[in-house]
Design a protein around this motif. Sequence first.
Motif, PDB file in Angstrom:
ATOM      1  N   GLU A 217       0.681  -1.223   0.108  1.00 37.23           N
ATOM      2  CA  GLU A 217      -0.078   0.083  -0.061  1.00 37.23           C
ATOM      3  C   GLU A 217       0.967   1.374   0.009  1.00 37.23           C
ATOM      4  OE1 GLU A 217       0.993  -1.245   4.024  1.00 37.23           O
ATOM      5  OE2 GLU A 217       0.237  -2.316   2.433  1.00 37.23           O
ATOM      6  N   GLU A 218       2.078   1.195   0.397  1.00 34.14           N
ATOM      7  CA  GLU A 218       2.864   2.319   0.400  1.00 34.14           C
ATOM      8  C   GLU A 218       3.927   2.035  -0.935  1.00 34.14           C
ATOM      9  OE1 GLU A 218       3.676   4.121   4.315  1.00 34.14           O
ATOM     10  OE2 GLU A 218       4.167   2.112   4.832  1.00 34.14           O
ATOM     11  N   ARG A 219       3.795   1.449  -1.917  1.00 31.00           N
ATOM     12  CA  ARG A 219       4.816   1.204  -2.851  1.00 31.00           C
ATOM     13  C   ARG A 219       4.868   2.828  -3.727  1.00 31.00           C
ATOM     14  NH1 ARG A 219      -0.064  -0.717  -4.525  1.00 31.00           N
ATOM     15  NH2 ARG A 219      -0.866  -0.210  -6.498  1.00 31.00           N
ATOM     16  N   ARG A 220       4.221   3.563  -3.845  1.00 27.25           N
ATOM     17  CA  ARG A 220       4.642   4.804  -4.496  1.00 27.25           C
ATOM     18  C   ARG A 220       5.730   5.481  -4.005  1.00 27.25           C
ATOM     19  NH1 ARG A 220       1.658   6.633  -9.206  1.00 27.25           N
ATOM     20  NH2 ARG A 220       0.785   4.959 -10.094  1.00 27.25           N
ATOM     21  N   LYS A 221       6.008   5.259  -2.738  1.00 21.66           N
ATOM     22  CA  LYS A 221       7.079   5.955  -1.931  1.00 21.66           C
ATOM     23  C   LYS A 221       8.656   5.455  -2.672  1.00 21.66           C
ATOM     24  CE  LYS A 221       5.609   5.714   2.949  1.00 21.66           C
ATOM     25  NZ  LYS A 221       5.825   7.439   3.291  1.00 21.66           N
TER      26      LYS A 221
ATOM     27  N   TYR B  98      13.211   4.336   6.641  1.00 21.58           N
ATOM     28  CA  TYR B  98      12.284   3.264   6.267  1.00 21.58           C
ATOM     29  C   TYR B  98      13.035   1.955   5.534  1.00 21.58           C
ATOM     30  CZ  TYR B  98       7.685   1.881   4.561  1.00 21.58           C
ATOM     31  OH  TYR B  98       6.418   1.155   4.398  1.00 21.58           O
TER      32      TYR B  98
END
Length: 424
Positions: free
Chosen positions: A181-185, A218
């Motif tokens: 869900e945070e792959r666009r980071k 991260y």
Amino acid sequence: MNIQAPVQVDKAERMRRAREEAYATPLAQFHPGAPRLFQDDTLWPWFERLRKEEPVHYCTNAPIEPYWSVVKYNDIMHVDTNHGLFSSDSTLGGIGIRDVPEGYDWPSFIAMDQPRHSSQRKTVSPMFTPTHLDELAKLIRQRSQTVLDNLPRNETFNFVERVSIELTTQMLATLFDFPWEERRKLTRWSDVATALPKSGIVASAEERRREMDECYAYMSKLWNERVNSAPRNDLLSLMAHNDATRFMDPDNLMGNIILLIVGGNDTTRNTMTGSVLALNENPEQYDRLRANPELIDSMVPEVIRWQTPLAHMRRTALQDTEVGGKHIKKGDRVVMWYVSGNRDEEMFEKPNEFIIDRPRPRTHLSFGFGIHRCVGMRLAELQLKIVWEEMLKRFDRIEVVGEPKRIYSSFIKGYESLPVRIPG
């Protein structure tokens, strides 16, 4: 081409002016690495003239330190494969035309010389074995089908955002086993890591530093999780459980992470977009591909040549030497312009043409040669092959309906946007 007529006229006029400027400018004033030439897509006559008149050129007319440009195929191969003469080491400036900015000099295996280079590179190579690629192919096809099935019909959309970024970011998340869900980071960090000050991607050096610090924090958390758990088949785990990389210092860890993010993102993402543009600019080739989808196998390496998603790589001379009859001094920057070598008239027949059944299509320079040849090149080819197999099954044509917006960079040769439409 399916682009509207007024845009075509503007492009033709822009290229006419670029050629006029390139041939009127004294060679001593050339700065072929100027990002504006790449953003405007007006680089071609500048490199054409250098190939004809001064294929090894010393630039002193730039806001950066002087550098040598090597623009012909065989000279580039000489530099790329002579690792004892030309260094990639980050402590000498790294692999970009500009020295790595202070505070961003994270050593990665692409910016290392032997023997450290190969020992670190080998830790991630199991991700790209034929057996593992066969497994990834199933996932790539499934995701390509989902993304393509959700594209609108008879409506203009940005191919970069809806297809190229989405598919490459999904693959990056898989390679790193990154929270989905945070792959666009990952996309954002890739863009920020390679952004020039005038690109508009970040507003200031402070903002860039803040985002890179976020990336480090991260990824360090994920790294610590992988170190303290059983080995898994992802890039972080492979590095965390190999003695060559397990005890990397924080800067080395950050360098390899950024390398793998950028390498997994930019090459495939920009070539995917470039393939749609190339086929629209050459509609007869698009017709041939639609009539014979088996030509995808040779079209993929041809579009990688035509696009050249990384325009250059830089080396630093370790000793006095000679390239193309020019004397290179120890410590000089030597820039290999892959984007020019891939258009070398002595190497490629009709080099400026996009020919999907070009003989020996993998002789291009886009992945580099020697010890630094792109470790993920087969995965990049696989992604492009599968997405085109699935696009040809679904769409009679993807029409480009406006000019692409290109990135402000002479390193990443890519796109911010490409407006397209799929006829219903």
